[in-house]
Motif scaffolding. Structure first.
Motif, PDB file in Angstrom:
ATOM      1  N   THR A 177       0.831  -1.210   0.000  1.00 48.20           N
ATOM      2  CA  THR A 177       0.000   0.000   0.000  1.00 48.20           C
ATOM      3  C   THR A 177       0.866   1.261   0.000  1.00 48.20           C
ATOM      4  O   THR A 177       0.520   2.258  -0.629  1.00 48.20           O
ATOM      5  N   LEU A 178       1.989   1.210   0.692  1.00 46.61           N
ATOM      6  CA  LEU A 178       2.918   2.350   0.707  1.00 46.61           C
ATOM      7  C   LEU A 178       3.460   2.615  -0.687  1.00 46.61           C
ATOM      8  O   LEU A 178       3.520   3.770  -1.129  1.00 46.61           O
ATOM      9  N   THR A 179       3.832   1.562  -1.394  1.00 48.86           N
ATOM     10  CA  THR A 179       4.361   1.716  -2.750  1.00 48.86           C
ATOM     11  C   THR A 179       3.322   2.311  -3.686  1.00 48.86           C
ATOM     12  O   THR A 179       3.632   3.190  -4.500  1.00 48.86           O
ATOM     13  N   GLY A 180       2.083   1.845  -3.566  1.00 52.34           N
ATOM     14  CA  GLY A 180       1.028   2.382  -4.418  1.00 52.34           C
ATOM     15  C   GLY A 180       0.848   3.873  -4.229  1.00 52.34           C
ATOM     16  O   GLY A 180       0.755   4.630  -5.205  1.00 52.34           O
ATOM     17  N   TYR A 181       0.818   4.304  -2.970  1.00 51.08           N
ATOM     18  CA  TYR A 181       0.628   5.730  -2.702  1.00 51.08           C
ATOM     19  C   TYR A 181       1.842   6.537  -3.170  1.00 51.08           C
ATOM     20  O   TYR A 181       1.689   7.589  -3.811  1.00 51.08           O
ATOM     21  N   ALA A 182       3.042   6.062  -2.852  1.00 51.03           N
ATOM     22  CA  ALA A 182       4.250   6.799  -3.230  1.00 51.03           C
ATOM     23  C   ALA A 182       4.392   6.872  -4.755  1.00 51.03           C
ATOM     24  O   ALA A 182       4.868   7.881  -5.291  1.00 51.03           O
ATOM     25  N   PHE A 183       3.969   5.820  -5.442  1.00 50.96           N
ATOM     26  CA  PHE A 183       4.029   5.832  -6.910  1.00 50.96           C
ATOM     27  C   PHE A 183       3.114   6.917  -7.468  1.00 50.96           C
ATOM     28  O   PHE A 183       3.512   7.694  -8.348  1.00 50.96           O
ATOM     29  N   LEU A 184       1.889   6.996  -6.966  1.00 47.50           N
ATOM     30  CA  LEU A 184       0.946   8.006  -7.446  1.00 47.50           C
ATOM     31  C   LEU A 184       1.423   9.411  -7.111  1.00 47.50           C
ATOM     32  O   LEU A 184       1.274  10.344  -7.910  1.00 47.50           O
ATOM     33  N   ARG A 185       2.007   9.578  -5.926  1.00 42.94           N
ATOM     34  CA  ARG A 185       2.561  10.884  -5.547  1.00 42.94           C
ATOM     35  C   ARG A 185       3.676  11.291  -6.503  1.00 42.94           C
ATOM     36  O   ARG A 185       3.752  12.442  -6.949  1.00 42.94           O
ATOM     37  N   ALA A 186       4.553  10.348  -6.826  1.00 46.20           N
ATOM     38  CA  ALA A 186       5.659  10.632  -7.734  1.00 46.20           C
ATOM     39  C   ALA A 186       5.154  10.979  -9.129  1.00 46.20           C
ATOM     40  O   ALA A 186       5.690  11.872  -9.799  1.00 46.20           O
ATOM     41  N   TRP A 187       4.113  10.296  -9.578  1.00 47.40           N
ATOM     42  CA  TRP A 187       3.533  10.546 -10.891  1.00 47.40           C
ATOM     43  C   TRP A 187       2.930  11.950 -10.947  1.00 47.40           C
ATOM     44  O   TRP A 187       3.120  12.682 -11.917  1.00 47.40           O
ATOM     45  N   GLN A 188       2.235  12.353  -9.904  1.00 48.04           N
ATOM     46  CA  GLN A 188       1.669  13.701  -9.865  1.00 48.04           C
ATOM     47  C   GLN A 188       2.764  14.760  -9.884  1.00 48.04           C
ATOM     48  O   GLN A 188       2.667  15.763 -10.603  1.00 48.04           O
ATOM     49  N   THR A 189       3.812  14.550  -9.100  1.00 50.86           N
ATOM     50  CA  THR A 189       4.913  15.512  -9.049  1.00 50.86           C
ATOM     51  C   THR A 189       5.598  15.638 -10.391  1.00 50.86           C
ATOM     52  O   THR A 189       5.919  16.746 -10.846  1.00 50.86           O
ATOM     53  N   TRP A 190       5.826  14.510 -11.050  1.00 51.03           N
ATOM     54  CA  TRP A 190       6.496  14.524 -12.362  1.00 51.03           C
ATOM     55  C   TRP A 190       5.639  15.241 -13.395  1.00 51.03           C
ATOM     56  O   TRP A 190       6.146  16.035 -14.199  1.00 51.03           O
ATOM     57  N   LEU A 191       4.343  14.975 -13.373  1.00 56.38           N
ATOM     58  CA  LEU A 191       3.446  15.646 -14.315  1.00 56.38           C
ATOM     59  C   LEU A 191       3.424  17.149 -14.072  1.00 56.38           C
ATOM     60  O   LEU A 191       3.416  17.954 -15.020  1.00 56.38           O
ATOM     61  N   ALA A 192       3.414  17.555 -12.800  1.00 58.25           N
ATOM     62  CA  ALA A 192       3.388  18.983 -12.473  1.00 58.25           C
ATOM     63  C   ALA A 192       4.656  19.683 -12.930  1.00 58.25           C
ATOM     64  O   ALA A 192       4.623  20.852 -13.344  1.00 58.25           O
ATOM     65  N   ARG A 193       5.779  18.980 -12.874  1.00 57.10           N
ATOM     66  CA  ARG A 193       7.061  19.608 -13.197  1.00 57.10           C
ATOM     67  C   ARG A 193       7.364  19.586 -14.700  1.00 57.10           C
ATOM     68  O   ARG A 193       7.908  20.560 -15.235  1.00 57.10           O
ATOM     69  N   TYR A 194       7.009  18.509 -15.383  1.00 54.45           N
ATOM     70  CA  TYR A 194       7.478  18.335 -16.755  1.00 54.45           C
ATOM     71  C   TYR A 194       6.387  18.334 -17.820  1.00 54.45           C
ATOM     72  O   TYR A 194       6.706  18.450 -19.006  1.00 54.45           O
ATOM     73  N   GLN A 195       5.142  18.182 -17.431  1.00 55.34           N
ATOM     74  CA  GLN A 195       4.079  18.092 -18.428  1.00 55.34           C
ATOM     75  C   GLN A 195       3.097  19.251 -18.296  1.00 55.34           C
ATOM     76  O   GLN A 195       3.171  20.046 -17.368  1.00 55.34           O
ATOM     77  N   THR A 196       2.165  19.303 -19.213  1.00 51.66           N
ATOM     78  CA  THR A 196       1.200  20.391 -19.238  1.00 51.66           C
ATOM     79  C   THR A 196       0.038  20.088 -18.280  1.00 51.66           C
ATOM     80  O   THR A 196      -0.216  18.929 -17.940  1.00 51.66           O
ATOM     81  N   PRO A 197      -0.700  21.124 -17.853  1.00 49.39           N
ATOM     82  CA  PRO A 197      -1.892  20.882 -17.029  1.00 49.39           C
ATOM     83  C   PRO A 197      -2.903  19.963 -17.709  1.00 49.39           C
ATOM     84  O   PRO A 197      -3.621  19.211 -17.031  1.00 49.39           O
ATOM     85  N   HIS A 198      -2.964  20.009 -19.049  1.00 49.77           N
ATOM     86  CA  HIS A 198      -3.894  19.141 -19.768  1.00 49.77           C
ATOM     87  C   HIS A 198      -3.518  17.670 -19.608  1.00 49.77           C
ATOM     88  O   HIS A 198      -4.393  16.814 -19.389  1.00 49.77           O
ATOM     89  N   HIS A 199      -2.243  17.354 -19.713  1.00 48.62           N
ATOM     90  CA  HIS A 199      -1.785  15.975 -19.521  1.00 48.62           C
ATOM     91  C   HIS A 199      -2.060  15.508 -18.090  1.00 48.62           C
ATOM     92  O   HIS A 199      -2.454  14.360 -17.864  1.00 48.62           O
ATOM     93  N   ARG A 200      -1.853  16.396 -17.159  1.00 46.54           N
ATOM     94  CA  ARG A 200      -2.121  16.052 -15.758  1.00 46.54           C
ATOM     95  C   ARG A 200      -3.606  15.782 -15.543  1.00 46.54           C
ATOM     96  O   ARG A 200      -3.973  14.841 -14.818  1.00 46.54           O
ATOM     97  N   LEU A 201      -4.452  16.580 -16.185  1.00 45.28           N
ATOM     98  CA  LEU A 201      -5.895  16.361 -16.085  1.00 45.28           C
ATOM     99  C   LEU A 201      -6.291  15.038 -16.728  1.00 45.28           C
ATOM    100  O   LEU A 201      -7.106  14.285 -16.184  1.00 45.28           O
ATOM    101  N   GLN A 202      -5.713  14.738 -17.886  1.00 52.26           N
ATOM    102  CA  GLN A 202      -6.019  13.485 -18.575  1.00 52.26           C
ATOM    103  C   GLN A 202      -5.637  12.264 -17.738  1.00 52.26           C
ATOM    104  O   GLN A 202      -6.316  11.233 -17.780  1.00 52.26           O
ATOM    105  N   SER A 203      -4.557  12.376 -16.996  1.00 48.76           N
ATOM    106  CA  SER A 203      -4.057  11.230 -16.225  1.00 48.76           C
ATOM    107  C   SER A 203      -4.993  10.848 -15.082  1.00 48.76           C
ATOM    108  O   SER A 203      -4.932   9.713 -14.591  1.00 48.76           O
ATOM    109  N   GLY A 204      -5.819  11.774 -14.631  1.00 52.48           N
ATOM    110  CA  GLY A 204      -6.731  11.490 -13.533  1.00 52.48           C
ATOM    111  C   GLY A 204      -6.066  11.389 -12.183  1.00 52.48           C
ATOM    112  O   GLY A 204      -6.696  10.982 -11.195  1.00 52.48           O
TER     113      GLY A 204
END
Length: 284
Positions: A161-188
């Motif tokens: 469960t820790l890995t699942g949460y940390a993975f999603l947190r990392a994905w959100q951070t990466w999207l915020a830093r390197y991708q557009t708001p539209h891509h972040r919205l699409q990812s859900g």
């Protein structure tokens, strides 16, 4: 084993986890750069695969050499998922820049600290410093308290469960830093974490309410129990600001320090509660 592992991870994190070396978010960037499709399905699929890998490794190590390799695996995974080594460096760099009145360096570090939710445009200095406080409180929640919650709640499957949460947190951070708001919205990703953060935000929020002005914070906390739409960031930071109201600051150094001090107190309370519940057999 959860309590023992948690204490070892927190001690190790404070002693030598600086920079990106022991940060899962950094390790996953190689994988994230390969992603070409952004959808809720792909986000969930990646998280499930990560959790499945950890589960299979845990099953393979169970019972091996008196479970010593399993304990090491728990500790290493906890160290990767809990703690914000690089972000802590950004915080200290901000304080140094603020102390020497370097506004450019302050803004640069503040932008890193407020990466996920940003700062409202056109705000004055007081609002800016309050948003910086909120960002630091949220970082403490996202990198320490929420991962700890999912680690404890998972029980024997805590690393999964820790890995699942940390993975999603990392994905959100990466999207915020390197991708557009539209891509972040699409990812859900924001919607998924909104659901996952609902319970831990309320649990941490009640600690903030009790540490602060209870006559104001507790009614707000009770109101949040039926609120499914307000962002978890706003719920948590609103409750925390009741506590910080006792220490009003307009100083670029003391204001963030007050938030970090309050976050540390809250983290200590949460760890103590976890220890007591474990000792009395409520948790594993």
């Amino acid at each position: 084993m959860t309590l023992f592992t948690t204490l070892l991870v927190l001690i190790a994190e404070r002693l030598f986890k600086l920079g990106e070396h022991w940060q899962l978010d950094h390790r996953l960037e190689v994988l994230f750069r390969r992603v070409k499709r952004y959808s809720l399905f792909h986000t969930l699929l990646m998280a499930i695969v990560a959790m499945a890998v950890v589960y299979l490794v845990q099953r393979a190590l169970y019972g091996l050499l008196f479970n010593v390799p399993l304990l090491i695996m728990w500790i290493l995974l906890g160290l990767l998922c809990i703690g914000a080594g690089k972000t802590r460096m950004h915080y200290h760099a901000y304080l140094k820049a603020a102390a020497r009145k370097d506004s450019h360096a302050c803004d640069s570090m503040a932008s890193e600290l407020t990466l996920i939710h940003g700062v409202p445009p056109g705000c004055d200095e007081r609002e800016y410093l309050r948003e910086l406080q909120n960002a630091l409180l949220w970082i403490n929640f996202r990198f320490y308290l929420a991962p700890l919650f999912w680690f404890v709640v998972g029980g024997p499957l805590g690393p999964v469960t820790l890995t699942g949460y940390a993975f999603l947190r990392a994905w959100q951070t990466w999207l915020a830093r390197y991708q557009t708001p539209h891509h972040r919205l699409q990812s859900g990703i924001d919607g998924i974490l909104h659901v996952l953060d609902w319970v831990p935000v309320r649990l941490v929020g009640v600690v903030y309410a009790l540490l602060g002005h209870g006559e104001k914070a507790l009614p707000a906390w009770f109101a949040s129990l039926g609120d499914r739409h307000t962002s978890q960031y706003q719920v948590l930071t609103q409750l925390a600001q009741f506590s910080l109201a006792r220490e009003p600051h307009m100083d670029t150094v003391e204001t963030p320090k007050a938030a970090v001090s309050m976050a540390k107190k809250t983290s200590l309370v949460v760890v103590v509660i976890t220890a007591l519940l474990t000792i009395y057999g409520t948790l594993i």
